[in-house]
Design a protein around this motif. Structure first.
Motif, PDB file in Angstrom:
ATOM      1  N   ILE A 626       0.953  -1.269   0.029  1.00  0.00           N
ATOM      2  CA  ILE A 626      -0.029   0.151   0.075  1.00  0.00           C
ATOM      3  C   ILE A 626       0.868   1.176  -0.003  1.00  0.00           C
ATOM      4  O   ILE A 626       1.866   1.304   0.769  1.00  0.00           O
ATOM      5  CB  ILE A 626      -0.899   0.040   1.298  1.00  0.00           C
ATOM      6  CG1 ILE A 626      -1.965  -1.001   1.001  1.00  0.00           C
ATOM      7  CG2 ILE A 626      -1.784   1.362   1.349  1.00  0.00           C
ATOM      8  CD1 ILE A 626      -2.896  -1.313   2.287  1.00  0.00           C
ATOM      9  N   ILE A 627       0.602   2.216  -0.907  1.00  0.00           N
ATOM     10  CA  ILE A 627       1.410   3.543  -0.978  1.00  0.00           C
ATOM     11  C   ILE A 627       1.038   4.835  -0.398  1.00  0.00           C
ATOM     12  O   ILE A 627      -0.186   4.784  -0.233  1.00  0.00           O
ATOM     13  CB  ILE A 627       1.678   3.573  -2.478  1.00  0.00           C
ATOM     14  CG1 ILE A 627       0.506   3.966  -3.345  1.00  0.00           C
ATOM     15  CG2 ILE A 627       2.605   2.606  -2.907  1.00  0.00           C
ATOM     16  CD1 ILE A 627       0.698   4.430  -4.664  1.00  0.00           C
ATOM     17  N   LYS A 632       0.923   9.104  -5.487  1.00  0.00           N
ATOM     18  CA  LYS A 632      -0.072   9.272  -6.402  1.00  0.00           C
ATOM     19  C   LYS A 632      -0.013  10.606  -6.980  1.00  0.00           C
ATOM     20  O   LYS A 632      -0.122  10.777  -8.151  1.00  0.00           O
ATOM     21  CB  LYS A 632      -1.375   8.971  -5.533  1.00  0.00           C
ATOM     22  CG  LYS A 632      -2.679   9.017  -6.901  1.00  0.00           C
ATOM     23  CD  LYS A 632      -3.866   8.762  -5.993  1.00  0.00           C
ATOM     24  CE  LYS A 632      -5.292   8.927  -6.807  1.00  0.00           C
ATOM     25  NZ  LYS A 632      -4.965   7.826  -7.977  1.00  0.00           N
ATOM     26  N   LEU A 637       0.667   7.215  -9.592  1.00  0.00           N
ATOM     27  CA  LEU A 637       0.336   5.715  -9.129  1.00  0.00           C
ATOM     28  C   LEU A 637      -0.808   5.314  -8.505  1.00  0.00           C
ATOM     29  O   LEU A 637      -1.072   6.218  -7.449  1.00  0.00           O
ATOM     30  CB  LEU A 637       1.805   5.317  -8.376  1.00  0.00           C
ATOM     31  CG  LEU A 637       2.841   5.154  -9.233  1.00  0.00           C
ATOM     32  CD1 LEU A 637       4.269   4.858  -8.329  1.00  0.00           C
ATOM     33  CD2 LEU A 637       2.980   4.317 -10.344  1.00  0.00           C
ATOM     34  N   VAL A 639      -4.063   2.020  -7.327  1.00  0.00           N
ATOM     35  CA  VAL A 639      -4.354   0.735  -7.305  1.00  0.00           C
ATOM     36  C   VAL A 639      -4.263   0.037  -8.688  1.00  0.00           C
ATOM     37  O   VAL A 639      -4.864   0.332  -9.543  1.00  0.00           O
ATOM     38  CB  VAL A 639      -5.798   0.445  -6.589  1.00  0.00           C
ATOM     39  CG1 VAL A 639      -6.046  -1.066  -6.748  1.00  0.00           C
ATOM     40  CG2 VAL A 639      -5.639   0.989  -5.124  1.00  0.00           C
ATOM     41  N   LYS A 642       2.239  -1.142 -10.985  1.00  0.00           N
ATOM     42  CA  LYS A 642       3.162  -2.075 -10.170  1.00  0.00           C
ATOM     43  C   LYS A 642       4.275  -0.971  -9.884  1.00  0.00           C
ATOM     44  O   LYS A 642       4.533   0.115 -10.356  1.00  0.00           O
ATOM     45  CB  LYS A 642       3.942  -2.943 -11.277  1.00  0.00           C
ATOM     46  CG  LYS A 642       3.043  -3.797 -12.014  1.00  0.00           C
ATOM     47  CD  LYS A 642       2.879  -4.943 -11.229  1.00  0.00           C
ATOM     48  CE  LYS A 642       1.915  -6.010 -11.846  1.00  0.00           C
ATOM     49  NZ  LYS A 642       1.300  -6.903 -10.866  1.00  0.00           N
ATOM     50  N   LEU A 643       5.020  -1.382  -8.485  1.00  0.00           N
ATOM     51  CA  LEU A 643       6.307  -0.532  -8.126  1.00  0.00           C
ATOM     52  C   LEU A 643       7.254  -1.299  -7.715  1.00  0.00           C
ATOM     53  O   LEU A 643       7.274  -2.349  -7.194  1.00  0.00           O
ATOM     54  CB  LEU A 643       5.651   0.164  -6.787  1.00  0.00           C
ATOM     55  CG  LEU A 643       6.453   1.241  -6.180  1.00  0.00           C
ATOM     56  CD1 LEU A 643       6.956   2.439  -7.082  1.00  0.00           C
ATOM     57  CD2 LEU A 643       6.195   1.734  -4.906  1.00  0.00           C
ATOM     58  N   SER A 655       2.819  -5.346  -6.298  1.00  0.00           N
ATOM     59  CA  SER A 655       1.389  -4.641  -6.767  1.00  0.00           C
ATOM     60  C   SER A 655       0.987  -3.610  -5.861  1.00  0.00           C
ATOM     61  O   SER A 655       0.949  -3.942  -4.594  1.00  0.00           O
ATOM     62  CB  SER A 655       0.531  -5.884  -7.066  1.00  0.00           C
ATOM     63  OG  SER A 655       0.941  -6.791  -8.043  1.00  0.00           O
ATOM     64  N   ILE A 656       0.430  -2.463  -6.405  1.00  0.00           N
ATOM     65  CA  ILE A 656       0.046  -1.656  -5.444  1.00  0.00           C
ATOM     66  C   ILE A 656      -1.708  -1.848  -5.162  1.00  0.00           C
ATOM     67  O   ILE A 656      -2.299  -2.046  -6.076  1.00  0.00           O
ATOM     68  CB  ILE A 656       0.092  -0.184  -5.978  1.00  0.00           C
ATOM     69  CG1 ILE A 656       1.454   0.050  -6.218  1.00  0.00           C
ATOM     70  CG2 ILE A 656      -0.531   0.757  -5.130  1.00  0.00           C
ATOM     71  CD1 ILE A 656       1.920   1.518  -7.206  1.00  0.00           C
ATOM     72  N   VAL A 659      -4.001   2.996  -1.674  1.00  0.00           N
ATOM     73  CA  VAL A 659      -3.311   4.438  -1.290  1.00  0.00           C
ATOM     74  C   VAL A 659      -3.709   4.921  -0.184  1.00  0.00           C
ATOM     75  O   VAL A 659      -5.137   5.051  -0.055  1.00  0.00           O
ATOM     76  CB  VAL A 659      -3.770   5.335  -2.638  1.00  0.00           C
ATOM     77  CG1 VAL A 659      -2.798   6.541  -2.322  1.00  0.00           C
ATOM     78  CG2 VAL A 659      -3.096   4.748  -4.000  1.00  0.00           C
ATOM     79  N   VAL A 686       5.976   3.251   1.576  1.00  0.00           N
ATOM     80  CA  VAL A 686       5.002   2.055   1.346  1.00  0.00           C
ATOM     81  C   VAL A 686       5.087   1.262   2.346  1.00  0.00           C
ATOM     82  O   VAL A 686       5.801   1.131   3.344  1.00  0.00           O
ATOM     83  CB  VAL A 686       5.704   1.204   0.006  1.00  0.00           C
ATOM     84  CG1 VAL A 686       5.968   2.391  -1.027  1.00  0.00           C
ATOM     85  CG2 VAL A 686       6.895   0.848   0.418  1.00  0.00           C
TER      86      VAL A 686
END
Lengths: 884, 242
Positions: A626-627, A632, A637, A639, A642-643, A655-656, A659, A686
């Motif tokens: 979760i970022i 964003k 970025l 849901v 990719k990160l 995978s995100i 947020v 993150v």
């Protein structure tokens, strides 16, 4: 060329006061830049010394990615590797030390029966386990001397056996301990006495990082930490000629997951990169300062050209070429700039030297001369003088012999006012366009720095003229009445030379603009970011804390729940500016369900509660993060995206799944930081599971224990109880309230310091304004003589000058606030594109009021000498200004 | 030395076109001290400015010391002003930041001449004009008469063939003015120069060998002043402008 030189020098020498004022403003600018550069160089030297002291002289280093301990048996393996000259083991744990000074108690300093010597003293320190003779090969640990000065006999020695400890000078002071005393190490399982065998000096900048260190043998420390046979790192000195990078490549794959093998040069490269970014930032700021200085020179010399129009026309009549007049102006500019630089540079060096003497702990590396600062001060001043003289040089070439002789002053034409208004608006439009139309963060940044900010300065400078015209029309009639001036005199007087008055106001606006933008952005950071963080109730921070530590904390009355957290700095390309500086990100790892149960976060995505729970479940499964919202904002970025996160050569794509607004764990860790955060700056976070972090990057250390307090708990009492827990790797504990109070204190202090810089800019401008007002009075000397001749009182003239200064000050206030707010908006946009922060721009009322008062006071102060001079002069003397 | 033929010049002022000169014919072909008289607005100063190369005529031909000013480039006019003529202004127009000697040397400095040569020449001129004691003084410490003498010295630096003086005594008292007129006449005779002085004072014109009258932008006549006093000059002037 000789003619141009002679005219320039005679002009400068004849008008000593005004020349001196212009040189003074450039001198102060050069002094400030040189002082800051040398202070930065001195700080860098201290940082270098610290890095060398902590990183040491080793070629490569083995340590756990999260700072946890590992099997000491690895030492033998490493010593057996080819090309290894020496392997130096080290362990690091927190120690709770007590000095009991009451006679008759265990560890008491006094003998049984002695009188009490003082209360019990306790401190938590960083305990470092070493092998003393090997340690000396890689790190320069200096024992304190008996005299406290270099050259004296060393105070004790380093530990060589179990039961011994060497403490640093700060620990010695805080525990009132010295060689021969016995300290008690408090553990969960009991107490261990340690005899003090030596006192060591702190590494450079130790005071800033508030780290107290003490040294025991490796064996002793592992026993104290209840981790027998464990160490924290191994420094390796390679044989001569061995390439560290090749050595790392050869052996890093043989280590267990979670252990890293790194060339020490790479460790310091992070600091080098940050220092390079700081230097680039410093150069940019210096360039802007000199551009502002050039504006001041432009205004001063343009006024002088207007004043000397007749003189210049005579030279044209006598056969002077246009280029000779132009070169004469450029020589004046170069001399003013060069003289300002030559005077300001040594003063800046001296100021920095004095600073280093006054703050030796904060600047332990001693004074360092910055050649960049010296060159910038000298070259920048001269170039700003030349740049500032270019427009006056152009004006000088436009002097017509006939018109210059026959007309004493030309009224500004309306189209000229409109032209500068349009020019100013166009320049400001460039700035606005860059900030609103360009989407790529890096492009916005560089365009704004190199084009946007100069256009901002130029635009507001040009707009000063129509602003003055408007202010003159609106305020002068009333002000003239208040000052008892003949009707229309003030308004006409200002209206005759709107450019001169307008540009004078422009020179004054910069300091106020700085203050407004600093307080706007600073206030926004505090209000919209730092204080808006939903920081959990409290934290306990330490080194290598274990599950037993968390359980002891959870058992404290008032603690409703706890969550063990690992913080790992990872590399992303989300933040920063390529070519300048990039920032790492904190991977905050926890047990997902318990973390989200106890932590207040606001979900940005997904919005529905059921989907949020699904996101938490995905964290448990793995390869999901979760970022924080900043990702964003800065990179768009969300849901489903990719990160990729990297650390020490390992990378993994996640995978995100959500947020959220950040609970500020990265900020919290900075306030209790025991790491070398100045090497790698980490921004934003993150969030993922500890299992994932262990699986991908091998880090299972616990750095933080987050607390949730019971609703009726007394926070002060809870943390007081936690502070009594000794051992278990605990270093410090704090509440959200305390953290926010410290943040507020830090930011507010910084804003006050920055305000001093803004005030300094106003003082610099004061010299320029004084020069302009003196020049304006000199130009109108004959007119003043006529006024006195027809019956005006001398007080009338003085009030006229002061009235003009009031109008100039008011215009400067309007311009300063306008430019400051626009600059603040630009700053807000930069925060958004560089680090993903969304800030609201709200005018800071009290700083604006204070700044305006300062501007008015300084402008009036600059006008007082000219007003007093007019009071002293007789009409005949003023009329005699026509002579020649 | 000076030849004007059908010289016309007009200016725009406040949206209106004003014809300052409307076909001036003038010939001066011998060294001497000449005056140009006329009422206010008759075009005297405009004519002087054209002769000095400070402006160019709208039409007609104009030559001074053999140089056709009406067809010169700006650079040529600048060099003309530097080397071929001297200008004496009503308001002296000395550079306030330079000493008397430096003011005299200024045209030479602009021409990049050797300082040593200039020093000798400037000292010689200032001495001959009776202001040697003011060599190192700045204008603000000199009287009007002294300043004007320094201005004359400056005008003579390059030994020009023509010197133009625009009401040179306008800012002086009558005693100083008389001395200055006599000085100009003497300089013209001694150095075999052509000095043209714009004036509205008959007392000044008495010192000239010939006076040209300008009326409504044209030369309406001229007369010699030999044997005339100031009132005689005034009478002749009135006759020619009537």
């Amino acid at each position: 060329m000789r003619a141009a030189w002679q005219l320039a020098i005679s002009n400068l020498l004849r008008r000593k006061t005004r020349t001196g004022l212009l040189i003074a403003s450039v001198m102060l600018c050069a002094m400030l830049i040189c002082a800051v550069a040398c202070a930065m160089a001195s700080l860098t030297r201290g940082l270098d010394d610290r890095i060398k002291a902590t990183v040491g002289g080793a070629d490569v280093k083995i340590k756990h990615v999260g700072g946890a301990s590992f099997d000491a048996g690895l030492l033998a393996t490493v010593e057996a590797w080819p090309n290894v000259e020496l392997a130096i083991p080290r362990a690091t744990e927190t120690l709770a030390l007590v000095h009991r000074r009451i006679a008759g108690t265990v560890g008491a300093t006094g003998a049984a029966g002695d009188a009490a010597v003082g209360p019990e003293l306790r401190e938590s320190v960083i305990g470092i386990g070493i092998i003393a003779d090997r340690e000396a090969r890689t790190r320069s640990l200096e024992l304190e001397t008996t005299t406290g000065k270099a050259g004296g006999a060393p105070l004790g020695r380093f530990p060589v056996a179990v039961g011994e400890i060497t403490i640093d000078v700060v620990t010695a002071k805080k525990l009132a301990a010295s060689v021969g005393d016995t300290l008690i190490a408090e553990l969960f399982s009991g107490e261990v006495p340690l005899k003090v065998v030596g006192v060591v000096r702190q590494p450079p900048l130790g005071a800033i990082f508030e780290r107290m260190e003490s040294f025991t043998t490796v064996e002793q420390l592992s026993l104290l930490a209840d981790k027998p046979g464990r160490i924290g790192e191994i420094d390796v000195i390679l044989t001569a000629g061995t390439d560290p990078l090749a050595f790392v490549e050869q052996h890093k794959g043989t280590l267990d997951k979670g252990l890293t093998l790194q060339a020490t040069a790479k460790i310091t490269s992070g600091l080098d990169k940050n220092l390079q970014s700081q230097q680039i930032g410093f150069v940019l700021a210096s360039v802007l300062a000199f551009v502002a200085s050039a504006f001041i020179i432009t205004t001063g010399l343009t006024t002088a050209v207007g004043e000397r129009a007749r003189e210049l026309a005579v030279i044209r009549c006598l056969g002077g070429f246009r280029w000779q007049l132009a070169v004469s102006q450029l020589v004046v500019g170069a001399v003013i700039g060069g003289a300002g630089g030559l005077l300001g540079m040594p003063l800046g060096v001296l100021a920095s030297f004095i600073l280093v003497q006054l703050f030796p702990e904060q600047l332990p590396g001693g004074f360092a001369l910055s050649w960049l600062g010296v060159v910038l001060a000298l070259v920048g001043s001269t170039i700003s003088g030349l740049l500032g003289a270019m427009f006056p040089a152009f004006l000088a070439t436009r002097v017509s012999p006939l018109e210059g002789l026959t007309v004493r002053s030309k009224r500004a034409k309306p189209w000229q006012i409109i032209a500068v208004l349009i020019g100013g608006i166009l320049a400001l439009s460039v700035t606005v366009s860059i900030l609103t139309l360009v989407s790529d963060g890096g492009t916005v940044f560089w365009l704004y720095v190199f084009l946007g900010v100069p256009c901002l300065l130029t635009g507001w400078f040009l707009i000063s003229v129509p602003t003055l015209v408007a202010m003159n029309a609106a305020v002068s009639p009333l002000l003239g009445k208040v000052l008892g001036l003949p009707s229309g005199l003030l308004q006409r007087s200002i209206g005759l030379t709107p450019f001169r008055h307008g540009f004078t106001a422009g020179a004054m606006m910069l300091g106020l603009a700085m203050m407004v933008s600093i307080w706007t952005n600073g206030g926004s950071i505090l209000r919209d970011w730092l204080l808006a963080l939903q920081i959990p109730d409290g934290f306990v921070q330490g080194i290598n804390m274990r599950e037993t530590t968390r359980q002891r904390i959870a058992a404290v009355p008032g603690v409703a729940s706890t969550c063990a957290i690992t913080l790992q700095a990872v590399e992303t390309d989300a933040f920063g500016i390529r070519g300048l500086s990039t920032y790492k990100t904190s991977f905050v790892a926890f047990e997902p369900q318990s973390f989200f149960d106890m932590t207040k976060v606001t979900w940005i995505e997904p919005a529905i509660a059921a989907e949020q729970q699904q996101a938490i479940e995905k964290l448990k499964i793995g390869s999901a993060v979760i970022i924080a919202r900043e990702f964003k904002v800065a990179r768009g970025l969300g849901v489903g995206d990719k990160l990729t996160l990297k650390h020490e050569g390992k990378s993994h794509t996640f995978s995100i799944v959500g947020v959220v607004t950040s609970p500020g764990l990265d900020i919290v860790s900075k306030f209790y930081d025991v790491g070398e955060g100045y090497v790698d700056q980490a921004l934003s976070s993150v969030f993922g599971s500890r299992d994932d972090l262990i699986a991908r990057f091998g880090n299972d250390a616990i750095n933080l224990v987050q607390l949730k307090l019971a609703p009726d708990a007394d926070a002060k009492k809870v943390f007081s109880e936690i502070a009594k827990i000794r051992g278990g790797g605990i270093l410090s504990a704090g509440s959200a309230v305390e953290i926010k109070a410290r943040i507020t204190e830090f930011i507010s202090g910084s804003l006050l310091v920055a305000s001093l810089v803004a005030i300094g800019a106003m003082v610099i401008a004061c010299f320029a304004v004084a020069n302009l007002i003196i020049a304006a009075v000199a130009t109108r000397q004959y007119e003043f003589g006529v006024l006195r001749a027809v019956g005006a009182f001398k007080g009338t003239l003085a009030r006229l000058i002061l009235g003009e200064a009031v109008i100039i000050g008011l215009v400067a206030c309007v311009l300063g606030i306008g430019m400051g707010m626009q600059a603040a908006w630009g700053g807000q946009r930069m925060y958004e594109v560089v680090i993903g922060l969304v800030l609201a721009v709200r005018p800071p009322v009290w700083p604006m009021v204070f700044g305006c008062v300062a501007v008015m006071a300084i402008t009036l102060a600059a006008a007082v000498p000219s007003a007093m001079s007019l009071l002293r002069r007789q009409p005949r003397e003023l009329l005699g200004g026509m002579k020649g | 030395m000076i030849r004007c033929s059908a010289v016309c010049k007009s200016y725009r002022m406040g949206g209106q076109s004003i014809a300052a000169l409307q076909g001036v014919d003038l010939v001066i072909d011998r060294p001497g001290f000449y005056g140009i008289m006329g009422a206010s607005g008759s075009g005297k100063s405009t004519l002087l400015h054209l002769l000095a190369g400070l402006d160019q005529p709208d039409s007609g031909t104009l030559s001074v010391s053999g140089i056709a000013l009406h067809s010169q480039t700006e650079r040529d006019l600048t060099l003309f002003r530097r080397h071929k003529i001297g200008i004496i202004f009503q308001q002296f127009n000395l550079i306030p930041t330079l000493t008397a000697q430096e003011n005299v040397e200024l045209p030479g400095v602009l021409a990049n001449q050797s300082l040593a040569t200039l020093r000798v020449r400037s000292t010689e001129l200032l001495t001959s004009l009776g202001v040697a004691h003011r060599l190192t003084h700045r204008p603000d410490s000199m009287s009007g008469g002294e300043q004007q003498r320094v201005a004359i010295a400056r005008a003579l630096l390059f030994r020009p063939g023509v010197v133009l003086a625009d009401e040179p005594t306008g800012n002086l008292d009558s005693a100083s003015s008389k001395k200055l007129w006599a000085l100009l006449a003497e300089v013209a005779a001694t150095h075999q120069l052509t000095i043209v002085m714009v004036t509205h004072e008959p007392a000044a014109a008495v010192h000239c060998s010939r006076v040209f009258i300008l009326k409504d932008g044209v030369v309406s006549g001229s007369f010699e002043t030999e044997g005339l006093d100031a009132s005689g000059v005034a009478t002749r002037y009135q006759q020619l402008v009537a």
